[in-house]
Design a protein around this motif. Structure first.
Motif, short mmCIF file in Angstrom:
data_model
loop_
_atom_site.label_atom_id
_atom_site.label_comp_id
_atom_site.label_asym_id
_atom_site.label_seq_id
_atom_site.Cartn_x
_atom_site.Cartn_y
_atom_site.Cartn_z
N VAL A 204 0.84 -1.20 0.00
CA VAL A 204 0.00 0.00 0.00
C VAL A 204 0.87 1.25 0.00
CG1 VAL A 204 -1.65 1.36 1.34
CG2 VAL A 204 -1.97 -1.12 1.10
N LEU A 205 1.91 1.26 0.84
CA LEU A 205 2.78 2.42 0.96
C LEU A 205 3.54 2.70 -0.33
CD1 LEU A 205 4.15 4.63 2.66
CD2 LEU A 205 5.80 2.90 3.43
N PHE A 206 4.15 1.66 -0.91
CA PHE A 206 4.99 1.86 -2.09
C PHE A 206 4.24 1.65 -3.40
CE2 PHE A 206 8.12 1.12 1.21
CZ PHE A 206 9.06 2.09 0.92
N GLY A 207 3.05 1.06 -3.32
CA GLY A 207 2.27 0.82 -4.53
C GLY A 207 1.10 1.76 -4.68
N MET A 208 0.17 1.69 -3.75
CA MET A 208 -1.08 2.43 -3.91
C MET A 208 -0.90 3.94 -3.75
SD MET A 208 -3.11 0.23 -4.88
CE MET A 208 -4.51 1.33 -4.98
N ILE A 209 -0.04 4.37 -2.82
CA ILE A 209 0.13 5.82 -2.62
C ILE A 209 0.77 6.48 -3.85
CG2 ILE A 209 1.31 7.58 -1.26
CD1 ILE A 209 0.80 5.90 1.22
N PRO A 210 1.91 5.97 -4.37
CA PRO A 210 2.44 6.56 -5.61
C PRO A 210 1.46 6.43 -6.78
CG PRO A 210 4.13 5.25 -4.54
CD PRO A 210 2.85 4.97 -3.82
N PHE A 211 0.75 5.28 -6.85
CA PHE A 211 -0.22 5.08 -7.94
C PHE A 211 -1.33 6.12 -7.86
CE2 PHE A 211 -3.92 2.66 -9.73
CZ PHE A 211 -3.47 2.68 -11.04
N THR A 212 -1.79 6.43 -6.64
CA THR A 212 -2.81 7.45 -6.46
C THR A 212 -2.30 8.82 -6.91
OG1 THR A 212 -3.76 6.23 -4.60
CG2 THR A 212 -4.36 8.55 -4.80
#
Length: 307
Positions: A204-212
């Motif tokens: 979530v930290l390294f995937g979803m946040i940058p993706f958002t």
């Protein structure tokens, strides 16, 4: 092999593709071809972004760093895979597995950050063109790249430590092609949900946040592009962003499917295929995507080849 304590682990066994016993030789040559394509394609991108005067802009500065990252990212896993396929010796020492996972996580986190930085660069270029040279000056570009490279290190080292301090009590066989977090956590004793939570939180930290952040940047970009009076201007703006969007879709689509979707024994083969996509196949396609859809890159490649 029954394992009751972390200190008793000597090595792991990377099973690879036991479902395809008669295709080990074919897989070796296939992955060798993919690795050579990655080295040549990304290597050419690095060279032309360094030597061609027309590509001395922030966008291509980030692209050159991204290509170098892709070479490092795949070198962590593919040479080991090739060795295992050639020798059929699937044992990997405990220390080698620790190093491979740690480097893989760090470089994967760096890739997430670099993709977000590239999206921010496009946002500034399209939404704030008059201030672009001031905002994206060379010092800022270097700081963004350095921050992307080192920002993931502390957390990913901590996650690696947390994974390898778990007790592995069922088997030392990893039904995977390299040491990755999801298959390692599956071997751990205790509550699987509790063991998997740090991996999920890390994704979530390294995937979803940058993706958002990437999605927000491109929503703003699309809104700005649609307001342009010229159809030619809109087409040119979309063309500069489409390559990056394709790369983001390939990388995040397969990565999120592996790390964030519910796990089950019936999807082991699918997980391995998805892991190969974000760890090997996507880095092979990236140079093709950026070169075939970018006239400046094609022109620079032609000049380089002519010389």
């Amino acid at each position: 092999m029954a394992i009751s304590n972390i200190t008793e682990i000597v090595d792991f066994i990377l099973l690879g593709f036991p479902e395809l016993p008669n295709l080990q030789g074919f897989l070796f040559w296939l992955f060798l071809f993919i690795y050579l394509c990655i080295l040549i394609g990304n290597g050419l991108i690095i060279v032309i972004t360094k030597v061609d005067p027309s590509l001395q802009t922030p966008m291509y500065f980030f692209l050159g760093n991204f290509s170098f990252l892709e070479i490092c990212y795949t070198t962590v896993t593919i040479p080991r895979m090739l060795t295992d396929l050639w020798t059929q010796n699937k044992h990997i020492s405990f220390l080698d597995c620790v190093v491979q996972l740690c480097l893989f996580l760090i470089l994967g986190g760096t890739e997430c950050f670099i993709l977000a930085v590239m999206a921010y660069d496009r946002y500034v270029a399209i939404c704030k063109p008059l201030n672009y040279p001031l905002i994206m000056n060379h010092k800022v570009c270097v700081q963004l790249v350095v921050g992307s490279w080192i920002g993931a290190v502390p957390i990913q080292v901590g996650l690696t430590y947390q994974i390898f301090t778990l007790s592995f009590c069922s088997s030392n066989e990893l039904n995977y092609v390299f040491c990755d977090a999801p298959p390692l956590v599956k071997l751990a004793c205790g509550d699987s949900t509790l063991n998997e939570f740090p991996v999920f939180a890390n994704a979530v930290l390294f995937g979803m946040i940058p993706f958002t952040l990437i999605l927000v940047s491109y929503i703003r970009i699309i809104i700005t592009i649609l307001k342009l009076p010229s159809a030619t201007g809109r087409q040119k703006a979309f063309s500069t962003c489409s390559s990056h969007l394709i790369v983001v879709g390939l990388f995040y689509g397969t990565g999120i499917s592996t790390y964030l979707l519910p796990k089950s024994k019936q999807t082991v083969l699918l997980e391995k295929i998805l892991s190969l996509f974000y760890s090997t196949v996507t880095p092979m396609f990236n140079p093709m995507i950026y070169s075939l859809r970018n006239k400046d890159v094609i022109a620079a490649l032609k000049k380089l080849l002519c010389k």
